[in-house]
Enzyme design. Sequence first.
Site, PDB file in Angstrom:
ATOM      1  N   ASP A 123       0.850  -1.184   0.000  1.00 22.47           N
ATOM      2  CA  ASP A 123       0.000   0.000   0.000  1.00 22.47           C
ATOM      3  C   ASP A 123       0.885   1.233   0.000  1.00 22.47           C
ATOM      4  OD1 ASP A 123      -2.475  -1.330   0.018  1.00 22.47           O
ATOM      5  OD2 ASP A 123      -2.479  -1.496   2.198  1.00 22.47           O
ATOM      6  N   ASP A 141      -6.975  -1.463  -4.591  1.00 26.70           N
ATOM      7  CA  ASP A 141      -8.023  -1.079  -3.635  1.00 26.70           C
ATOM      8  C   ASP A 141      -8.962  -0.038  -4.240  1.00 26.70           C
ATOM      9  OD1 ASP A 141      -6.794  -2.769  -1.762  1.00 26.70           O
ATOM     10  OD2 ASP A 141      -5.622  -1.127  -0.901  1.00 26.70           O
TER      11      ASP A 141
END
Length: 180
Positions: A123, A141
């Site tokens: 991330d 995401d």
Amino acid sequence: MLNAFKETGLKFLALSLLLIIADQFSKIWIINNLALYADINVLPIFDITYVRNYGAAFSFLSDAGGWQHYFFTGIALVISVLLIYWMYKTPVKQTWLLAAYALILSGAIGNVMDRLNYGYVVDFLHFYYQDWHFPAFNIADMAISLGAGLLILDAIFEQKNSAQSENQSAENDSPKQVKK
């Protein structure tokens, strides 16, 4: 075989492939250019920050001991197979629904690739304001979130269109009154 792609929703797999490539290249760049937890300030409310997510959304079950890695990978693979099947069965004219499936599929596969390659999800998109921080996320995401939003919009508009069709059908089926 090519007709299956042209005449079905499988042609939306091209969108999935494009997003998977963008997701994976962005993650490779992050891994190769940033140390873990290093960040690059882009805007007063946005940094590129390299973090690892061993769980699911918002690091759910990240400290569960390792079983979650296989669980989330399995769920994502089952969902991916279902999405491809639904894309095959969905008429091409249902573009919002097919785009939603393609977005969710690309996100699921992008994060599964991370889990299989690294044992965690990479991330790096980090939004914040003063002391408030939104958990870091990635392109996969974003694709899943946008796909979910499109699913909701498709359901709303499909329900509205169905209601309008039923009303028009009822008006056409009702007997006409004859003026005297």
